[in-house]
Design an enzyme around this catalytic site. Structure first.
Site, short mmCIF file in Angstrom:
data_model
loop_
_atom_site.label_atom_id
_atom_site.label_comp_id
_atom_site.label_asym_id
_atom_site.label_seq_id
_atom_site.Cartn_x
_atom_site.Cartn_y
_atom_site.Cartn_z
NE ARG A 45 -0.36 1.72 3.61
CZ ARG A 45 0.74 2.48 3.77
NH1 ARG A 45 1.90 1.92 4.01
NH2 ARG A 45 0.67 3.78 3.68
N GLY A 46 0.17 2.37 -0.23
CA GLY A 46 0.93 3.62 -0.34
C GLY A 46 1.16 3.92 -1.81
CB ALA A 47 0.54 6.95 -3.83
CG ASP A 270 -3.09 8.14 -1.58
OD1 ASP A 270 -3.09 8.74 -0.48
OD2 ASP A 270 -2.72 6.97 -1.72
CG ASN A 280 -2.76 11.69 2.35
OD1 ASN A 280 -2.10 10.88 1.71
ND2 ASN A 280 -2.60 11.85 3.66
#
Ligand SMILES: CSC[C@H]1O[C@H](OP(=O)(O)O)[C@H](O)[C@@H]1O
EC number: 5.3.1.23
Length: 390
Positions: A45-47, A270, A280
């Site tokens: 996860r995480g952009a 994001d 975000n």
């Protein structure tokens, strides 16, 4: 520093972030579908991390598509014509048959791109990565590369996305540390750390760089319900790096700003629209409003791959809504009646007017963001860092 993913022997090995901080477990992915599932389940996860995982997933997709045709080719040994067709395609001859087969491969490659893009809608890094991989494969086909050459070039491009992310985060950290005050008491939301990227982090990358300069007195990390990225991941990451951290629940953010001397807020992002409106993790908008009310500067840290230059403003950013049961439970325990209505947006949009600056690998963008983001776009297009060339 913690590793989020490893590309080993043609497999993508992902750190399973749903198991942190209790245990460190890895997931081995040899299909793009399994990577898509990991993205959807927030195992990765995480952009920026999602973008890099998607780039490697496209390499896995290409290999499976070609493998299928090679199996067919082996079965086609009974017919010289078919073997010639496959031989021509595999070894790069320019005859019509090879070109036709190459187009069939690209059609299936496009399907893989669309499937991966559907795994999560908000972080633009995902579609940015799948597009750059697909566009590169089309250019390689036009340039007459055969399949082994195409495979090697796609793998090199995915590795470049991964390596460049770490380099960009380090650069972002340097620029960001300049806006962090001495004796900084920082509040951050969710996890925009090494775990959300290929390494170093975006918001936490700025905090790491400022910490190296002796500027960080304390970091307040919002737990970030419902999936607790702040308490489970940010607190774990900062403790691993001996950076002072205090975890608070989300409803403590405003009171902490009033009573704990917080003098800067930094979060990740994001998707950032052309006017600076920023999507975000859910809760960021409330943190930005509270920061404004307390006169505390609110910064976003994000690489250029998080900007969606095609969107005029934040109203056009797709906001993912996730399963209601993520809200009806808490650490596996019931936290609401099973039949209660739930609204579970995974992100919100902070308007540009609440943002003091956007920290990128090209420098800190200041308002008016429509102007500074246009300048960023020019730099990115001129650099053509990820454009494949024969
Ligand atoms: C470095 S961008 C990280 C960004 O992504 C997180 O969302 P999620 O955990 O759902 O992938 C959050 O919005 C972070 O700020």
């Amino acid at each position: 520093m913690v590793e989020t993913m490893k590309w080993e022997n043609g497999k993508l090995i992902l750190l399973d972030q749903t198991k942190l901080p209790v245990s460190v477990e890895w997931i081995s992915c040899d299909t793009y579908q399994r990577v898509g599932k990991a993205i959807q389940k927030l195992e990765v996860r995480g952009a920026p991390a999602i973008g890099a995982a998607a780039a490697f997933a496209m390499v896995l997709a290409w290999r499976k598509i070609v493998e299928k045709y090679e199996t067919k080719r082996d079965a086609a040994n009974t017919s010289n014509m078919q073997l010639q067709t496959y031989a021509a395609m595999l070894y790069g001859s320019h005859d019509h048959a090879a070109k036709k087969l190459q187009q069939q491969l690209l059609k299936k490659f496009l399907q893989a791109r669309n499937d991966l893009d559907a795994s999560r809608p908000t972080a633009v890094n995902l579609s940015w990565a799948t597009k750059l991989m697909y566009d590169a494969a089309c250019k390689m086909s036009e340039a007459g590369l055969d399949l082994p050459q195409t495979d090697a070039e796609l793998e090199k491009l995915a590795v470049k996305v991964y390596e460049q992310d770490i380099a960009k985060n380090r650069k972002m950290g340097e620029y960001g540390a300049e806006v962090v005050p001495e004796e900084a008491v920082i509040l951050t939301h969710c996890n925009a750390g090494a775990l959300a990227t290929c390494g170093w982090g975006t918001a936490l990358g700025v905090i790491r760089s400022a910490h190296e300069q002796g500027k960080v007195k304390m970091v307040y990390s919002d737990e970030t319900r419902p999936l607790l990225q702040g308490s489970r991941l940010t607190a774990w990451e900062l403790l691993e790096d001996n950076i002072p951290v205090t975890t608070i629940t989300d409803n403590m953010a405003a009171w902490s700003m009033k009573t704990k001397g917080i003098n800067i807020v930094i979060t990740g992002a994001d998707r950032i629209a052309a006017n600076g409106d920023t999507a975000n993790k859910i809760g960021t908008y409330g943190v930005a409003l509270a920061a404004k009310a307390h006169g505390i500067p609110f910064y976003i840290a994000a690489p250029a791959s998080t900007f969606d230059f095609s969107l005029k403003n934040g109203t056009q950013i797709p906001i993912e809504e996730r399963n209601a049961n993520e809200v009806r439970s808490f650490q596996g325990k019931v936290s609401a009646p099973k039949n209660v209505n739930v609204f579970n947006p995974a992100f919100d949009v902070t308007p540009a007017k609440l943002i003091a600056g956007i920290i990128t690998e090209y420098g800190v963008l200041r308002p008016p963001f429509s102007k500074s983001i246009k300048e960023l776009k020019t730099k990115v297009l001129r650099e053509e860092l990820f454009t494949w060339k024969a």
